[in-house]
Scaffold this active site. Structure first.
Site, PDB file in Angstrom:
ATOM      1  N   TYR A  68      43.333  31.007  41.316  1.00 21.38           N
ATOM      2  CA  TYR A  68      43.554  32.396  41.592  1.00 21.38           C
ATOM      3  C   TYR A  68      44.666  32.878  42.594  1.00 21.38           C
ATOM      4  O   TYR A  68      44.613  31.955  43.531  1.00 21.38           O
ATOM      5  CB  TYR A  68      42.488  33.386  41.600  1.00 21.38           C
ATOM      6  CG  TYR A  68      41.353  33.194  40.272  1.00 21.38           C
ATOM      7  CD1 TYR A  68      41.578  33.993  39.286  1.00 21.38           C
ATOM      8  CD2 TYR A  68      40.284  32.056  40.436  1.00 21.38           C
ATOM      9  CE1 TYR A  68      40.760  33.706  38.425  1.00 21.38           C
ATOM     10  CE2 TYR A  68      39.564  32.011  39.415  1.00 21.38           C
ATOM     11  CZ  TYR A  68      39.606  33.134  38.309  1.00 21.38           C
ATOM     12  OH  TYR A  68      38.744  32.893  37.202  1.00 21.38           O
ATOM     13  N   ASP A  82      37.549  46.314  43.142  1.00 22.94           N
ATOM     14  CA  ASP A  82      39.178  46.101  42.596  1.00 22.94           C
ATOM     15  C   ASP A  82      39.497  47.680  42.621  1.00 22.94           C
ATOM     16  O   ASP A  82      38.725  48.419  43.047  1.00 22.94           O
ATOM     17  CB  ASP A  82      38.677  45.614  41.470  1.00 22.94           C
ATOM     18  CG  ASP A  82      38.032  46.482  40.203  1.00 22.94           C
ATOM     19  OD1 ASP A  82      37.891  47.561  40.461  1.00 22.94           O
ATOM     20  OD2 ASP A  82      37.329  45.602  39.361  1.00 22.94           O
ATOM     21  N   ARG A 165      36.225  38.422  43.427  1.00 25.32           N
ATOM     22  CA  ARG A 165      36.092  39.912  44.031  1.00 25.32           C
ATOM     23  C   ARG A 165      35.282  39.588  45.237  1.00 25.32           C
ATOM     24  O   ARG A 165      35.354  40.477  46.215  1.00 25.32           O
ATOM     25  CB  ARG A 165      35.651  40.774  42.975  1.00 25.32           C
ATOM     26  CG  ARG A 165      36.807  41.312  42.020  1.00 25.32           C
ATOM     27  CD  ARG A 165      36.360  42.349  40.964  1.00 25.32           C
ATOM     28  NE  ARG A 165      35.581  41.726  39.954  1.00 25.32           N
ATOM     29  CZ  ARG A 165      34.650  42.354  39.334  1.00 25.32           C
ATOM     30  NH1 ARG A 165      34.021  43.527  39.690  1.00 25.32           N
ATOM     31  NH2 ARG A 165      33.853  41.746  38.646  1.00 25.32           N
TER      32      ARG A 165
END
Length: 262
Positions: A68, A82, A165
């Protein structure tokens, strides 16, 4: 009916389910379609879309490691980790301590994990307290690429089941403003194309191949164990191609667990 895997570059603002539905509409009626690993709606990047008999191998593709790239906003918190959550000012993180190796992680409350048969994010949005058990994940890489004012960019290479996250939220205080999945196993987002479907063999190239002949090939096609040894899941082949995926059993046997001839 087509069988295989599509590499799709998911745009922001749509769900993984939306991508599956779009692909399904372009295929013959009744074709099974799924995916191998959800991306959040705000995230972009590589999504493996499984078509036809490829839906049978979902767990093998979902287990592949991921890469990622993410941009974090520093000095603020988000209830969801987020941009879609409630944003509050917080403290600016100091020097980053970025772990690698095996770590213990608690997935965010706003995740697709099921608790008591319901999605965690649905419970959280309904105002219920969500307690998700911790899990162990593996981080092969967690690097800060740059940091400017209240933004920082990171590259993360990790095992399946890792929540980026959560990694960013644990920097105190920070949340993801951009998240892009660039690799799954050996599959690269740069190779994504909805026009080219990988065959089952191409999609499962990371599994060792065992070639069978004659009676053994016939037995395997009917789910019967055949002589052979392996250290994990293998592809069983004959001259006509892929027969099944098999796993080792006591007595030097390979037992088909996913068949492709029926």
């Amino acid at each position: 009916m087509p069988d295989g895997v599509l590499l799709v570059d998911k745009p922001a603002g749509v769900t993984s389910h939306d991508v599956v539905a779009k692909i399904r509409r372009g295929l013959p009626k009744g074709t099974k379609v799924g995916h191998a690993g959800t991306l959040d709606p705000f995230a972009t990047g590589l999504l493996l879309i499984l078509v036809g008999r490829a839906t049978r191998v979902q767990r093998f593709l979902m287990g592949l490691p991921k890469r990622y790239e993410t941009v974090a906003r520093l000095g603020y918190t988000s209830t969801t980790g987020d941009p879609e959550g409630e944003i509050e000012p917080g403290d600016m993180p100091g020097e980053f301590e970025l772990p690698t190796g095996i770590i213990t992680q608690r997935p965010p409350a706003y995740s697709a994990i099921k608790i008591g048969g319901k999605r965690a994010y649905a419970l959280a949005r309904a105002g219920e307290t969500v307690e998700i058990p911790e899990r162990q994940v593996f981080l092969a890489r967690f690097d800060c690429e740059w940091r400017e004012e209240d933004r920082a960019a990171f590259v993360i290479e990790c095992s399946s089941g890792t929540y980026v996250r959560s990694l960013i939220m644990e920097l105190r205080d920070a949340y993801c403003v951009e998240l892009r999945r660039t690799r799954i196993g050996d599959f690269e987002v740069a190779d994504a194309s909805e026009e080219r479907m990988l065959s089952l063999d191409e999609a499962l190239h990371f599994l060792p191949l065992v070639q069978l002949e004659g009676g053994d090939a016939e037995k395997a096609s009917h789910g019967v164990a055949v002589p052979g040894s392996a250290h994990g899941t293998v592809r069983l082949h004959d001259e006509a191609g892929l027969i099944a995926l098999a796993e080792p059993r006591d007595g030097d046997l390979l037992k088909p667990v996913v068949g492709f001839r029926a």
